[in-house]
Design a protein around this motif. Structure first.
Motif, short mmCIF file in Angstrom:
data_model
loop_
_atom_site.label_atom_id
_atom_site.label_comp_id
_atom_site.label_asym_id
_atom_site.label_seq_id
_atom_site.Cartn_x
_atom_site.Cartn_y
_atom_site.Cartn_z
N SER A 1 -6.49 -17.57 -11.62
CA SER A 1 -6.61 -16.24 -12.22
C SER A 1 -7.55 -16.30 -13.42
O SER A 1 -7.96 -17.41 -14.00
CB SER A 1 -5.22 -15.37 -12.75
OG SER A 1 -4.43 -15.33 -11.82
N ARG A 2 -8.34 -15.41 -13.27
CA ARG A 2 -9.49 -15.33 -14.24
C ARG A 2 -8.81 -14.93 -15.80
O ARG A 2 -7.86 -14.50 -15.84
CB ARG A 2 -10.56 -14.36 -14.11
CG ARG A 2 -11.44 -15.15 -13.00
CD ARG A 2 -12.62 -14.36 -12.75
NE ARG A 2 -12.47 -12.94 -12.48
CZ ARG A 2 -13.34 -11.83 -12.24
NH1 ARG A 2 -14.72 -12.29 -12.63
NH2 ARG A 2 -13.05 -10.84 -12.15
N ASP A 3 -9.70 -15.43 -16.85
CA ASP A 3 -9.15 -15.06 -18.19
C ASP A 3 -9.33 -13.46 -18.24
O ASP A 3 -9.85 -12.65 -17.63
CB ASP A 3 -10.07 -15.56 -19.10
CG ASP A 3 -9.86 -15.32 -20.66
OD1 ASP A 3 -10.42 -14.58 -21.19
OD2 ASP A 3 -8.91 -16.00 -20.98
N LEU A 4 -8.20 -12.55 -18.95
CA LEU A 4 -8.30 -11.29 -19.08
C LEU A 4 -9.34 -10.72 -19.55
O LEU A 4 -9.96 -9.70 -19.36
CB LEU A 4 -7.05 -11.06 -20.05
CG LEU A 4 -5.71 -10.51 -19.43
CD1 LEU A 4 -4.97 -10.06 -20.66
CD2 LEU A 4 -6.06 -9.19 -18.71
N ALA A 5 -9.97 -11.39 -20.59
CA ALA A 5 -11.10 -10.77 -21.34
C ALA A 5 -12.50 -11.31 -20.49
O ALA A 5 -13.62 -11.13 -20.76
CB ALA A 5 -11.40 -11.68 -22.71
N PRO B 1 -11.53 -19.11 -12.42
CA PRO B 1 -9.99 -19.31 -12.89
C PRO B 1 -9.95 -20.10 -13.79
O PRO B 1 -10.56 -21.17 -13.92
CB PRO B 1 -9.36 -19.59 -11.62
CG PRO B 1 -10.29 -20.14 -10.64
CD PRO B 1 -11.49 -19.56 -10.85
N ILE C 1 -2.33 -21.11 -19.56
CA ILE C 1 -2.11 -21.17 -20.92
C ILE C 1 -3.23 -20.09 -21.47
O ILE C 1 -2.43 -19.76 -22.75
CB ILE C 1 -2.36 -22.37 -21.57
CG1 ILE C 1 -1.39 -22.32 -22.86
CG2 ILE C 1 -3.59 -22.97 -21.49
CD1 ILE C 1 -1.40 -23.95 -23.38
N HIS C 2 -4.22 -19.87 -20.73
CA HIS C 2 -4.93 -18.77 -21.44
C HIS C 2 -4.46 -17.37 -21.24
O HIS C 2 -5.11 -16.33 -21.95
CB HIS C 2 -6.38 -18.89 -20.98
CG HIS C 2 -6.79 -20.14 -21.55
ND1 HIS C 2 -7.90 -20.15 -22.39
CD2 HIS C 2 -7.34 -21.29 -20.69
CE1 HIS C 2 -8.33 -21.53 -22.55
NE2 HIS C 2 -7.95 -22.33 -21.36
N PRO D 1 -2.08 -14.04 -21.83
CA PRO D 1 -1.29 -13.90 -23.22
C PRO D 1 0.09 -13.90 -23.01
O PRO D 1 0.82 -14.15 -23.93
CB PRO D 1 -1.88 -12.48 -23.35
CG PRO D 1 -3.24 -12.13 -22.74
CD PRO D 1 -3.18 -13.18 -21.74
N ASP D 2 0.57 -13.47 -21.67
CA ASP D 2 1.95 -13.60 -21.37
C ASP D 2 2.54 -15.02 -21.28
O ASP D 2 3.55 -15.31 -21.86
CB ASP D 2 2.37 -12.74 -20.34
CG ASP D 2 3.87 -12.65 -20.37
OD1 ASP D 2 4.63 -11.82 -21.24
OD2 ASP D 2 4.78 -13.03 -19.36
#
Lengths: 595, 595
Positions: free
Chosen positions: B327-331, B336, B340-341, B343-344
């Motif tokens: 998955s990509r970073d939220l920001a 991907p 660990i990046h 937030p949850d």
């Protein structure tokens, strides 16, 4: 009897909190023969089947897991026969359309059946659960021909369904799916790739298995917009409906798991011998949206699994606490008493009980919204109920499953040292429950969905609408004026306010401070779960006060349980709100290398 | 490396929070050669042994549990050799008196060793843990002859010890003990009866096993005042110290458990062939008070087991979260990233980390109080520290073990679907941790002890003394004036006030409303655990601010972790106080038949 279906509580919730009378009066359900007498009749039948047939197989399944040999999965002794009985009695078809052989009943009624089946046997219930989801996806998107070819046999329990999403490199992130689908001249596709974590991906309980598989065509766009959905049956179906040759899909292994050991979790290999024959569902590149139909059904159902396993753990703990005589009563008794008289044992049992009753009420309330969405002749109401249901699904899934782990853990604790011994059986629920917060979307995924798609997208409109409904309940509590109603009100009002403050914060900061907001996503989901469960319990309290004379012991207990939940669990909402409003930055403060 | 001992954090806590410098300066420790250089040296050695020898055996033990055949227990392959190394290196003797061959080091230093051993291998560590307790009981109450006969070989790791309390009809309630002890003409006793749940009750790792057994003499008073304590060795010891004949104690079975599978949990049958030879420890009918010495040592140690298994689960989760790319970073990131990046995931890791660091700091602080109690030349200080230690033991035991279950569960969750697969190893910690809140006194028993003996008996004096210490830390936070210190202070002050209010309520109502007060005992224990951990973390923050320049990455992380804990966990204290003050009656509201 290892499980007794809580039919009385289920009917109370359906009638008093979820509006069963309105639902059975919707034209489509009325036509299917639903009326107020139907629910008790169906629930009694379901109770019998689940108590007598499935519940005794639960521990047997834990001790005799499904096994794999030379590509073939053999399920726990007794499962095949139980599935035949399940199919013959029509349980797979409860919720599905009459035109495909189902009974077309409201989701509200089928939800109670689903709960019972999962209390009785979580591992067994997974097979029909996945089949339900597969049927829903086909109903939504498949061509009439595909529907006719597959759905009736699935509804009848002759064939079962699976969901094939995950691949070794693609867990929650479906954009990474690599399974290939190549169009053939005859309109079919050749499917090849590896899928993992496929529940009931192979088994011996049904004649055929209908795999719904996410895959990419060669020219598909990158990412999630290039994913298509295919039906890949284990045995190819001839045009006359008979079973043809074995398709090119093999179960290469099953997992050795912490729990739900009777349910085979398969690694499936598609296309090692030229390609498995697959049939496109709907249009190319729209696979993910069809799969979401399936996933939403499955997410709600997994939430019910949480409630179900918690109920089973609770019943076992109550039984032990009543039977186990040890230590004197705190207030002084001549000799030792059953441990249920100890305040901390009561605290544990009340915690278990109140979580279960609260989340059951919330889930059934959500099921009623689904029914209104699909069957209400009033378009405005249907739309409102759809939004309500979609808001509640991640909460039913995330909150009920998280609580099920805590409840199953308390169940072990009530048993003391006995709880740690596998023969006792309490540990099985603790192990089984542990998957529920993971599959069909982890709690983080539910929480992200709740914040992103369900709260931020509409500027918090649905969320604030729910707050208004809670406010109405607060007014009703004030009008009641009883000591219990006042005690609940005292906790409910500030909790609802904390919810509104959190919603405003989330909506306001989602763009500017995205990582801090999402760091609070779990807290937000839990806050919603606690508040909405307590709200439903408050409504239950008001109904119980009204109905008290009819069954004083039952309704007294309901009132006390609602008050217990409000005083002992609901106050956590304030801590969660602090976490949402103030805790996001410290959550993200460490750099990766500082861990 | 599956486990890396957190030596840096341990030394930080010992030096900055637990006052190691004062402790090594006490005459008795100074004489044993302790100084400030000793702790780092011992910890480095312990880290090597536990990382290299015991940690790799942990998973092997889960897969190859101890087994029983014809009355003989065979432990996991490798355990016997590892125990020989353990004994040869002198690890059993770290805390025990030099006169019996031990090293006489402070409990503070041995606590770090204990943590490492339990992180490395919970099942293995139970054997030395029980031996420590048995040595303590013998040191307290045995005659000089018995001491000389048994203690040196136990300290040397040649013989191991067990605690024999529980019987089938007597779990937590020792007043029901039925095992018989009949005095013989030669001064020995014949012991007969059945004991269950005996950890390392039989094994092949040592030459002899020294069972400490609770039993009744024929004329003993009823209840707990008629219980005596006996040494019953597996092999009788000849007067020259050599091993004599096999005593009449048989291991008739071992349990099939949820976790800690490598440690044999035995059912022991005493006296089936005429009576096992036992030696009275201390005086008749004082057995329970001697056993409490052993239990207090063991309770603290089990609290450390909680911290230890949580640390191991945390390290595994961090590793996975850094390695798993998806998955990509939220920001927004191009591709991907490691999970660990997310937030949850950070929320889960920070929760695990902060609980571990907070409870470690609290436990080491308690260990320092034990050292001051035993070694301070200042009588007043020794007395104060004794009271402090005794107040903290049920919290270290109850809070650290309850949190270990949550932390191990989060460890599974971080792994997603992989966490549910046994081969991954995360599930082992979830299973292993589940016993910790049960054995050596359930959390309810710790909570009752905390309320009854530790809070009510002295009118809340020790509790309020701790509140004063916390108030001093609040002043220090205010004096620091940093944003982090202020943020922690904002949460710490109201939490400390809620604690004081709760103590007042408990002391005031314990007589008049006993069941309601004890219904809040779990909440009170958890409140104390959260508050005191947060307090220690606040002290850590202040130390870290002072020391920042010396190791910015480490101390920055410490500050952020303290703030995270204050903002995201500490606020639960208010909900727990509501539960204590208002929730007791609804907890007890249901009659037994309403469950």
């Amino acid at each position: 009897m290892t499980y007794v279906a809580p039919v009385k509580d289920m009917l109370f919730v359906m009638n008093e909190l979820a509006g069963l009378a309105d639902i059975v009066a919707y034209p489509s359900y009325e036509q299917a023969g639903a009326d107020l007498d139907l629910a008790p009749a169906v629930l009694e039948e379901a109770a019998k089947f689940n108590q007598d047939v499935l519940a005794p197989l639960n521990w047997i399944g834990d001790q005799n897991p499904s096994s794999w040999k030379d590509g073939v999965v053999t399920t726990t002794p007794g499962f095949k026969e139980a599935f035949e009985q399940f199919a013959a009695a029509g349980w797979q078809g409860v919720i599905h359309p009459t035109e495909f052989g189902g009974q077309g009943l409201p989701k509200l009624i089928s939800t109670a059946c689903l709960e019972m089946m999962n209390s009785a046997n979580l591992s067994f219930a997974l097979c029909p659960l996945l089949t339900d989801g597969a049927i829903e996806a086909l109903l939504t998107a498949a061509s009439p021909g595909l529907k006719d070819q597959f759905i009736p046999n699935m509804v009848a329990g002759k064939w079962t369904g699976t969901m094939n999403l995950t691949e070794p490199q693609a867990g929650s992130d479906l954009s990474l799916v690599r399974t290939r689908a190549v169009a053939q001249a005859d309109g079919t596709y050749k499917i090849s790739g590896t899928k993992i974590y496929i529940t009931y991906g192979d088994h011996d309980m049904a004649e055929n298995i209908v795999h719904l598989v996410l895959a990419r065509t060669p020219d598909a766009p990158e990412g999630i917009k290039g994913i298509s959905l295919f039906v890949v049956p284990k045995f190819v179906v001839n045009t006359d409906g008979s079973l043809g040759e074995r398709n090119d899909v093999q179960c290469v292994s099953i997992e050795h798991k912490l729990g739900i050991k009777a349910s085979p979790t398969a690694v499936l290999q598609f296309g090692d011998h030229g390609g498995a024959i697959g049939y496109l569902v709907g249009e190319e590149n729209h696979g993910l949206e069809y799969m979401f139909v399936m996933m939403n059904a499955a997410r709600f159902a997994v939430g019910m699994q949480g409630i179900a396993v918690a109920e089973r753990a609770y019943q076992k703990a109550v039984q032990y606490a009543k039977d186990r005589v040890q230590s004197r009563d705190l207030a002084g008794s001549p000799g030792p008493v059953a441990i249920i008289h100890q305040p901390d044992v009561k605290r544990m049992l009340m915690t278990m009980r109140s979580y279960i009753e609260g989340s059951r009420a919330l889930a059934y309330y959500a099921a009623a919204a689904y029914d209104a969405q699909h069957a209400s002749p009033n378009k405005v109401s249907a739309k409102e109920n759809q939004e309500l249901y979609e808001f509640l699904v991640p909460i039913v899934k995330g909150f009920s499953t998280e609580m099920s782990i805590d409840v199953a853990s308390l169940g072990v604790q009530v048993h003391g040292g006995m709880g740690f011994i596998e023969e006792t059986g309490a540990a099985q629920y603790y192990r089984d429950a542990r998957i529920l917060t993971i599959y069909e979307g982890t709690t983080a995924i539910q929480a992200n969905d709740l914040i992103g798609r369900k709260t931020v997208r509409d500027g918090g409109a649905v969320a604030k609408g729910i707050a208004q409904k809670i406010l109405q309940t607060e007014k009703d509590l004030a009008a009641s004026g009883s000591a219990d109603a006042k005690a609940v009100l005292k906790q409910l009002s500030p909790a609802r306010e904390a919810f509104e403050t959190s919603v405003t914060y989330i909506v306001t900061h989602a763009k500017t401070d995205i990582k801090a907001v999402y760091a609070g996503s779990f807290a937000y989901l839990r806050l919603c779960g606690l508040l909405f469960s307590a709200w439903q319990m408050a409504r239950a309290l008001l109904a119980a006060e009204r109905l008290l004379a009819g069954d004083p012991s039952f309704f007294d207990a309901k009132i006390a349980t609602a008050r217990f939940f409000a005083e002992n669990q609901l106050p956590q909402v304030q801590a969660l709100a602090t976490s949402i409003l103030e805790g996001g930055h410290s959550t993200n403060a460490l750099a990766v290398e500082q861990f």
